[in-house]
Design a protein around this motif. Structure first.
Motif, PDB file in Angstrom:
ATOM      1  N   LEU A 177       0.856  -1.187   0.000  1.00  0.00           N
ATOM      2  CA  LEU A 177       0.000   0.000   0.000  1.00  0.00           C
ATOM      3  C   LEU A 177       0.893   1.239   0.000  1.00  0.00           C
ATOM      4  O   LEU A 177       1.786   1.365   0.848  1.00  0.00           O
ATOM      5  N   VAL A 188      -3.132   4.112  -1.674  1.00  0.00           N
ATOM      6  CA  VAL A 188      -4.087   4.353  -0.588  1.00  0.00           C
ATOM      7  C   VAL A 188      -3.881   5.767  -0.068  1.00  0.00           C
ATOM      8  O   VAL A 188      -2.883   6.059   0.605  1.00  0.00           O
ATOM      9  N   VAL A 197      -7.427   3.540  -3.808  1.00  0.00           N
ATOM     10  CA  VAL A 197      -8.288   3.684  -2.641  1.00  0.00           C
ATOM     11  C   VAL A 197      -8.192   5.107  -2.110  1.00  0.00           C
ATOM     12  O   VAL A 197      -7.094   5.592  -1.818  1.00  0.00           O
ATOM     13  N   CYS A 256      -9.551   7.238   1.035  1.00  0.00           N
ATOM     14  CA  CYS A 256     -10.203   6.982   2.312  1.00  0.00           C
ATOM     15  C   CYS A 256      -9.962   8.121   3.287  1.00  0.00           C
ATOM     16  O   CYS A 256      -9.448   9.178   2.918  1.00  0.00           O
ATOM     17  N   GLY A 257     -10.368   7.893   4.534  1.00  0.00           N
ATOM     18  CA  GLY A 257     -10.079   8.853   5.584  1.00  0.00           C
ATOM     19  C   GLY A 257      -9.078   8.200   6.525  1.00  0.00           C
ATOM     20  O   GLY A 257      -7.887   8.482   6.490  1.00  0.00           O
ATOM     21  N   ASP A 258      -9.571   7.263   7.283  1.00  0.00           N
ATOM     22  CA  ASP A 258      -8.792   6.531   8.272  1.00  0.00           C
ATOM     23  C   ASP A 258      -8.184   5.287   7.612  1.00  0.00           C
ATOM     24  O   ASP A 258      -8.902   4.399   7.171  1.00  0.00           O
ATOM     25  N   THR A 278      -6.741   2.769   8.832  1.00  0.00           N
ATOM     26  CA  THR A 278      -6.810   1.477   9.531  1.00  0.00           C
ATOM     27  C   THR A 278      -7.767   0.535   8.795  1.00  0.00           C
ATOM     28  O   THR A 278      -7.796  -0.655   9.075  1.00  0.00           O
ATOM     29  N   ILE A 279      -8.534   1.073   7.873  1.00  0.00           N
ATOM     30  CA  ILE A 279      -9.427   0.240   7.058  1.00  0.00           C
ATOM     31  C   ILE A 279      -8.642  -0.610   6.050  1.00  0.00           C
ATOM     32  O   ILE A 279      -9.150  -1.617   5.557  1.00  0.00           O
ATOM     33  N   ALA A 280      -7.421  -0.205   5.745  1.00  0.00           N
ATOM     34  CA  ALA A 280      -6.690  -0.816   4.634  1.00  0.00           C
ATOM     35  C   ALA A 280      -5.851  -2.009   5.067  1.00  0.00           C
ATOM     36  O   ALA A 280      -5.067  -1.937   6.012  1.00  0.00           O
ATOM     37  N   LYS A 281      -6.032  -3.089   4.342  1.00  0.00           N
ATOM     38  CA  LYS A 281      -5.351  -4.343   4.666  1.00  0.00           C
ATOM     39  C   LYS A 281      -4.275  -4.629   3.619  1.00  0.00           C
ATOM     40  O   LYS A 281      -4.541  -4.603   2.419  1.00  0.00           O
ATOM     41  N   ALA A 334      -1.075  -2.985  10.660  1.00  0.00           N
ATOM     42  CA  ALA A 334      -0.797  -4.313  11.195  1.00  0.00           C
ATOM     43  C   ALA A 334       0.382  -5.000  10.499  1.00  0.00           C
ATOM     44  O   ALA A 334       0.976  -5.928  11.043  1.00  0.00           O
ATOM     45  N   ARG A 372     -16.623  -3.342  13.726  1.00  0.00           N
ATOM     46  CA  ARG A 372     -16.398  -2.471  12.579  1.00  0.00           C
ATOM     47  C   ARG A 372     -17.241  -3.020  11.420  1.00  0.00           C
ATOM     48  O   ARG A 372     -16.969  -4.109  10.906  1.00  0.00           O
ATOM     49  N   LYS A 399     -13.739  10.447   7.997  1.00  0.00           N
ATOM     50  CA  LYS A 399     -12.736   9.402   8.256  1.00  0.00           C
ATOM     51  C   LYS A 399     -13.303   8.002   8.050  1.00  0.00           C
ATOM     52  O   LYS A 399     -12.565   7.025   7.967  1.00  0.00           O
ATOM     53  N   ARG A 441     -15.267   7.046   5.512  1.00  0.00           N
ATOM     54  CA  ARG A 441     -15.743   6.896   4.135  1.00  0.00           C
ATOM     55  C   ARG A 441     -14.599   6.390   3.273  1.00  0.00           C
ATOM     56  O   ARG A 441     -13.494   6.923   3.345  1.00  0.00           O
ATOM     57  N   PHE A 476     -13.658   5.146  -0.727  1.00  0.00           N
ATOM     58  CA  PHE A 476     -13.982   4.919  -2.140  1.00  0.00           C
ATOM     59  C   PHE A 476     -12.846   4.089  -2.723  1.00  0.00           C
ATOM     60  O   PHE A 476     -11.683   4.504  -2.682  1.00  0.00           O
ATOM     61  N   ILE A 512      -9.270  -4.882  -0.173  1.00  0.00           N
ATOM     62  CA  ILE A 512      -8.409  -3.969   0.587  1.00  0.00           C
ATOM     63  C   ILE A 512      -9.005  -3.625   1.950  1.00  0.00           C
ATOM     64  O   ILE A 512      -8.299  -3.205   2.858  1.00  0.00           O
TER      65      ILE A 512
END
Lengths: 173, 173
Positions: free
Chosen positions: A5, A88, A118, A120-122, A124-127, A143, B3, B115, B117, B119, B125
């Motif tokens: 990422l 990201v 991607v 996004c805002g935060d 931590t959503i991204a894996k 992580a 989550r 934070k 949201r 797209f 991901i």
């Protein structure tokens, strides 16, 4: 094959230079990246200029004109052949940044397919397996393997592996 | 606290109705949602209309005017008080969808902070405990609890828990 990422601002796109350029145009003073050591422009300008500087990223076009960080295109294109590269980027805070970043990627990084982008805002959503980013608030919560990409405001970070320019990437992957 | 990742199209926003409305306007024929059982409009219209239907989501404004799915606002607002709700929407394929979806969320779901949201293109991901989505290609790859939100094209799915309208959500969380 790793899922890598990669952040945009100050990793692929030179947002810091855009801040310095806009500030010089507005106030006639040229700060250098060296003067930003460990901090951001908004923190070192005279207090009465701070609000204007903080508003720069809200402007339409701010993120569309950013210079490409040296060697990022060539190295990321190469990485993308051997790994699964996702871009990201935080793009939800500033309304125009979505469109501007979309256009910027289309212009400079068209080899990254839309499925690998991607906004996004935060984060931590991204894996993923690896995150290359310039901010502690993203790296510290990731992580996987967190790598800081050197930018003026993060030169003091000591807790991450450090990518000091894109030509260094061959040491990592 | 979970989550919970929630898709937009045909989960929060009635994209199917927009397809049916545009088709009726263009060709004078009103298909119903019942006629879409297990498929999509582009698959049942006369072959010579298919390309035009597939282009609808490329239009500026397509995603901005979508009706809010019944009860989604009230139930998601309630869920958001007890859980960490993220909106995770595919918005990279159609250029205008980024701005349209940004505006749509601002208008109808302003209680979801920026934070939370996302797209993206490929939802693999996205990391979370629960995914509520209408498509098998998203649900099948999700590592957490995958819940299908009923839409005409997915009525035949049998491999997921099913949320059959938002009022059903209290059975799940």
């Amino acid at each position: 094959m790793l899922r890598i990422l990669i952040d945009m601002d100050d990793v692929m796109a030179d947002a810091t230079k855009q801040f310095l350029d806009l500030y010089e145009r507005d106030f006639g003073i040229r700060y250098t990246k060296e003067q930003l050591h460990g901090t951001k422009l908004s923190a070192i300008v005279p207090p009465e200029h701070k609000q204007k500087v903080l508003m720069y990223p809200h402007r339409k076009g701010f993120f569309k004109d950013l210079p490409v960080i040296e060697n990022s295109k060539e190295v990321i294109e190469e990485l993308n052949k051997r790994h699964e590269v996702f871009i990201v980027s935080a793009a939800m805070e500033f309304k125009h940044s979505l469109y501007d970043k979309f256009e910027w990627l289309a212009e400079h990084f068209s080899f990254i397919p839309w499925k690998r982008r991607v906004f996004c805002g935060d984060k931590t959503i991204a894996k993923g397996d690896v995150l290359i980013d310039d901010h502690d608030f993203n790296l510290s919560l990731f992580a996987g393997r967190a790598i800081v990409f050197t930018a003026p405001h993060n030169v003091h970070y000591t807790e991450y592996e450090r990518l000091d320019g894109w030509l260094d990437a061959h040491h990592f992957f």
